[in-house]
Design an enzyme around this catalytic site. Structure first.
Site, PDB file in Angstrom:
ATOM      1  N   ASP A  30       0.856  -1.188   0.000  1.00 20.49           N
ATOM      2  CA  ASP A  30       0.000   0.000   0.000  1.00 20.49           C
ATOM      3  C   ASP A  30       0.890   1.235   0.000  1.00 20.49           C
ATOM      4  O   ASP A  30       1.955   1.248   0.629  1.00 20.49           O
ATOM      5  CB  ASP A  30      -0.910  -0.007   1.243  1.00 20.49           C
ATOM      6  CG  ASP A  30      -2.123   0.895   1.084  1.00 20.49           C
ATOM      7  OD1 ASP A  30      -3.247   0.384   1.076  1.00 20.49           O
ATOM      8  OD2 ASP A  30      -1.927   2.133   0.956  1.00 20.49           O
ATOM      9  N   LYS A 208     -21.018  -8.609  -8.984  1.00 20.10           N
ATOM     10  CA  LYS A 208     -20.756  -7.837  -7.769  1.00 20.10           C
ATOM     11  C   LYS A 208     -21.757  -6.692  -7.583  1.00 20.10           C
ATOM     12  O   LYS A 208     -22.379  -6.545  -6.532  1.00 20.10           O
ATOM     13  CB  LYS A 208     -19.324  -7.301  -7.829  1.00 20.10           C
ATOM     14  CG  LYS A 208     -18.974  -6.290  -6.785  1.00 20.10           C
ATOM     15  CD  LYS A 208     -18.914  -6.912  -5.421  1.00 20.10           C
ATOM     16  CE  LYS A 208     -18.890  -5.849  -4.354  1.00 20.10           C
ATOM     17  NZ  LYS A 208     -18.560  -6.357  -3.042  1.00 20.10           N
ATOM     18  N   ASN A 212     -24.932  -6.223  -4.749  1.00 21.31           N
ATOM     19  CA  ASN A 212     -25.102  -5.071  -3.853  1.00 21.31           C
ATOM     20  C   ASN A 212     -26.384  -4.295  -4.173  1.00 21.31           C
ATOM     21  O   ASN A 212     -27.046  -3.769  -3.276  1.00 21.31           O
ATOM     22  CB  ASN A 212     -23.877  -4.160  -3.909  1.00 21.31           C
ATOM     23  CG  ASN A 212     -22.783  -4.648  -2.962  1.00 21.31           C
ATOM     24  OD1 ASN A 212     -22.945  -5.671  -2.294  1.00 21.31           O
ATOM     25  ND2 ASN A 212     -21.684  -3.917  -2.897  1.00 21.31           N
ATOM     26  N   ALA A 256     -36.095  -2.894   8.765  1.00 22.22           N
ATOM     27  CA  ALA A 256     -36.424  -1.500   8.466  1.00 22.22           C
ATOM     28  C   ALA A 256     -35.773  -0.599   9.507  1.00 22.22           C
ATOM     29  O   ALA A 256     -35.549  -1.009  10.639  1.00 22.22           O
ATOM     30  CB  ALA A 256     -37.939  -1.321   8.484  1.00 22.22           C
ATOM     31  N   GLY A 261     -25.842   2.428   4.598  1.00 21.85           N
ATOM     32  CA  GLY A 261     -24.751   3.385   4.380  1.00 21.85           C
ATOM     33  C   GLY A 261     -23.488   2.593   4.137  1.00 21.85           C
ATOM     34  O   GLY A 261     -23.542   1.446   3.708  1.00 21.85           O
ATOM     35  N   CYS A 264     -19.843   0.928   0.467  1.00 23.27           N
ATOM     36  CA  CYS A 264     -20.151   0.056  -0.672  1.00 23.27           C
ATOM     37  C   CYS A 264     -21.539   0.281  -1.261  1.00 23.27           C
ATOM     38  O   CYS A 264     -21.659   0.793  -2.372  1.00 23.27           O
ATOM     39  CB  CYS A 264     -19.977  -1.394  -0.273  1.00 23.27           C
ATOM     40  SG  CYS A 264     -18.316  -1.742   0.318  1.00 23.27           S
TER      41      CYS A 264
HETATM   42  C1  UGA Z   1     -21.908  -4.903   1.669  1.00 20.21           C
HETATM   43  C2  UGA Z   1     -22.397  -6.269   1.180  1.00 20.21           C
HETATM   44  O1  UGA Z   1     -23.293  -6.825   2.132  1.00 20.21           O
HETATM   45  C3  UGA Z   1     -21.214  -7.218   0.978  1.00 20.21           C
HETATM   46  O2  UGA Z   1     -21.649  -8.457   0.477  1.00 20.21           O
HETATM   47  C4  UGA Z   1     -20.236  -6.573  -0.005  1.00 20.21           C
HETATM   48  O3  UGA Z   1     -19.083  -7.367  -0.194  1.00 20.21           O
HETATM   49  C5  UGA Z   1     -19.795  -5.220   0.544  1.00 20.21           C
HETATM   50  O4  UGA Z   1     -20.957  -4.384   0.739  1.00 20.21           O
HETATM   51  C6  UGA Z   1     -18.865  -4.594  -0.448  1.00 20.21           C
HETATM   52  O5  UGA Z   1     -19.297  -4.266  -1.551  1.00 20.21           O
HETATM   53  O6  UGA Z   1     -17.665  -4.497  -0.160  1.00 20.21           O
HETATM   54  P1  UGA Z   1     -21.154  -3.922   4.042  1.00 20.21           P
HETATM   55  O7  UGA Z   1     -21.047  -2.605   3.366  1.00 20.21           O
HETATM   56  O8  UGA Z   1     -20.052  -4.367   4.944  1.00 20.21           O
HETATM   57  O9  UGA Z   1     -21.327  -5.097   2.954  1.00 20.21           O
HETATM   58  O10 UGA Z   1     -22.467  -3.869   4.924  1.00 20.21           O
HETATM   59  P2  UGA Z   1     -23.888  -4.588   4.954  1.00 20.21           P
HETATM   60  O11 UGA Z   1     -23.883  -5.608   6.018  1.00 20.21           O
HETATM   61  O12 UGA Z   1     -24.320  -4.983   3.609  1.00 20.21           O
HETATM   62  O13 UGA Z   1     -24.797  -3.377   5.452  1.00 20.21           O
HETATM   63  C7  UGA Z   1     -24.951  -2.217   4.639  1.00 20.21           C
HETATM   64  C8  UGA Z   1     -25.884  -1.232   5.291  1.00 20.21           C
HETATM   65  O14 UGA Z   1     -27.215  -1.722   5.242  1.00 20.21           O
HETATM   66  C9  UGA Z   1     -25.593  -0.914   6.757  1.00 20.21           C
HETATM   67  O15 UGA Z   1     -25.688   0.491   6.929  1.00 20.21           O
HETATM   68  C10 UGA Z   1     -26.715  -1.625   7.495  1.00 20.21           C
HETATM   69  O16 UGA Z   1     -27.055  -0.973   8.684  1.00 20.21           O
HETATM   70  C11 UGA Z   1     -27.846  -1.552   6.484  1.00 20.21           C
HETATM   71  N1  UGA Z   1     -28.885  -2.601   6.635  1.00 20.21           N
HETATM   72  C12 UGA Z   1     -28.561  -3.906   6.490  1.00 20.21           C
HETATM   73  C13 UGA Z   1     -30.202  -2.238   6.895  1.00 20.21           C
HETATM   74  O17 UGA Z   1     -30.527  -1.052   7.015  1.00 20.21           O
HETATM   75  N2  UGA Z   1     -31.156  -3.219   7.012  1.00 20.21           N
HETATM   76  C14 UGA Z   1     -30.849  -4.530   6.873  1.00 20.21           C
HETATM   77  O18 UGA Z   1     -31.758  -5.363   6.984  1.00 20.21           O
HETATM   78  C15 UGA Z   1     -29.522  -4.884   6.609  1.00 20.21           C
END
Ligand code: UGA
Length: 437
Positions: A30, A208, A212, A256, A261, A264
């Site tokens: 990096d 990918k 998402n 809900a 956020g 990603c």
């Molecule tokens: C997300 C994807 O889930 C991964 O599979 C992917 O690899 C990653 O992006 C990426 O592109 O690198 P991540 O950003 O770590 O992973 O988080 P998530 O667990 O997906 O949550 C995303 C957002 O959705 C969070 O703010 C969470 O609070 C919100 N969320 C999640 C909700 O509001 N409701 C839900 O039921 C689930």
């Protein structure tokens, strides 16, 4: 196998450590020397459960090292590119500066037979362009695109035991030489029965962003139902439970609340729309604009609800905010709904006191104007209302009978629908939530 991992952020640092754990000899590279110095000492530069232990374990084997010079990639057979693709300032499209830079600097260090593996989330068509860049170099090297699906907070587990592996290869065929090389890299998860799919570059890139986009759509769908529940006095959590029992729908990602956020989902759906526009296929993704709008409206609704509960104005109010990270078990505040709401409430004249188990230092950098304290009890001191905005375990388990004794009045807004309304109301609290009566 000898591997290099270029870019040691959330994705690359975890990938490098996990590859070493699987028995490979890995160099993580990096440009950020501070990050490399920390990693070289076995310290994780961000909060990720299990990563510090894994780094210590991997460093002790002598199979994991870190460097800031790209020349350190020479001698590795497989090179993973794990750099970030943030949203361009003032635009929806992805900023490919780091991807372009990584490939341009790597190509002169490649040797015959090397395989470069893109893991960054990129607009479809990027892999083809990078393959041309490699072909223009002097070495007889090739490219594969291998998207990553890890979740922050579960990054180590998701990398060691992925739910699927996707290889984008030049020919699109399983017989492509890149397939066998990647099978060697992932021998351990493959031996555990991880499904592996081989596709062409464009399909792998699209997998990918499609994944998402689907996840974001699922969240915005339930949040749109929450808006309907608010208009009718219905309960979105019961609605989600009920529809979630249908296995075709499923209950996961139907929570809900304040919405999605992070680094990603928000930028990926925007970049996907921008790319579809360039390809003349924008109509196919116009629904994602609505997915984005629903998501942003939840933040506004939370601000309105706070204002309402504070008697119609936020000026002079004291608001305790529980959570700054975009989700629990992370110190990542990129596009964090919690921090966004806290900042808007502050801009409207309230004194906002924020607490988070891990994200205070990252939040402070982004929003220095807010006040930060170590614990929920400190945040609640003298507060007119408490907002639960990131569902850390510590906050989910707060005891309504003892918490908040020093507040001006016991008012709580549950932005993640994780508290038991009956228990909080029985303890004398005014409890409000998104999408619930
Ligand atoms: C997300 C994807 O889930 C991964 O599979 C992917 O690899 C990653 O992006 C990426 O592109 O690198 P991540 O950003 O770590 O992973 O988080 P998530 O667990 O997906 O949550 C995303 C957002 O959705 C969070 O703010 C969470 O609070 C919100 N969320 C999640 C909700 O509001 N409701 C839900 O039921 C689930």
């Amino acid at each position: 196998m000898k591997l290099s991992v270029i870019g040691c952020g959330y994705l690359g640092a975890v990938h490098a450590a996990c590859m070493a754990k699987m028995g490979h000899e890995v160099v993580g590279i990096d440009l950020d020397t501070a990050k490399i110095e920390a990693l070289a000492k076995g310290q994780a530069p961000f909060f990720e459960p299990g990563l510090p232990e894994l780094l210590t374990e991997a460093m002790a084997t002598g199979r994991l090292r870190f460097a800031s010079d790209i020349a350190a990639a020479k001698g590795s057979q497989v090179h993973f590119v794990c750099v970030g693709t943030p949203q361009r300032k003032g635009e929806n499209a992805a900023d490919l500066t780091y991807v372009n830079g990584a490939f341009e600097s790597l190509v002169p260090h490649l040797s015959d037979g090397d395989l470069v593996v893109g893991k960054s989330t990129v607009p479809v068509g990027t892999a083809k362009r990078m393959a041309d860049l490699i072909d223009a170099g002097t070495a007889d090297a090739s490219l594969a695109w291998n998207p990553e699906f890890l979740r922050e907070g579960f990054a180590v587990k998701d990398t060691l035991h992925p739910d699927r592996l996707v290889y984008g290869v030049a020919s699109g065929e399983e017989s492509d030489p890149a397939t066998a090389i990647l099978d060697g890299v992932y021998a351990t998860p493959l031996s555990e029965g991880t499904p592996r799919l081989v596709a062409d570059f464009a399909t792998a890139e699209l997998v990918k962003v499609a994944a998402n986009s689907f996840l974001a759509t699922k969240i915005s769908f339930i949040n749109a139902m929450a808006e309907l529940c608010e208009a009718t006095g219905a309960d979105v959590t019961k609605l989600a439970d009920a529809i979630g029992h249908d296995v075709r729908i499923g209950r996961r990602f139907l929570n809900a609340g304040l919405g999605f956020g992070g680094g990603c989902l928000p930028k990926d759906i925007r970049a996907f729309m921008a790319r579809a526009g360039e390809l003349g296929a924008d109509e196919a993704l116009t629904f994602l604009r609505e997915v984005d709008n629903i998501n942003i409206r939840r933040r506004r609704r939370m601000v309105e609800l706070t204002q309402e509960i504070c008697g119609g104005t936020l000026a002079g109010a004291r608001v305790a905010v529980l959570g700054a990270a975009f989700k629990p078990d992370s110190d990542d505040v990129r596009d964090s709904p919690a921090l966004d709401v806290a900042a808007i409430i502050g801009q409207r004249g309230a004194t906002v006191v924020v607490t988070d188990p891990e994200a205070i230092h990252t939040a402070q950098r982004l929003r220095p104007e807010l006040t930060y304290v170590e614990t929920a009890d400190e945040a609640a001191k003298g507060a007119d209302v408490v907002l639960l905005l990131t569902e850390w375990k510590q906050f989910r388990e707060l005891d309504p009978t003892t918490f908040g004794d020093t507040m001006t009045g016991k008012r709580i807004l549950d932005g993640r629908n994780v508290l038991d309304p009956a228990a909080w109301r029985a303890a004398g609290w005014t409890y409000r939530a998104l999408g619930r009566p």
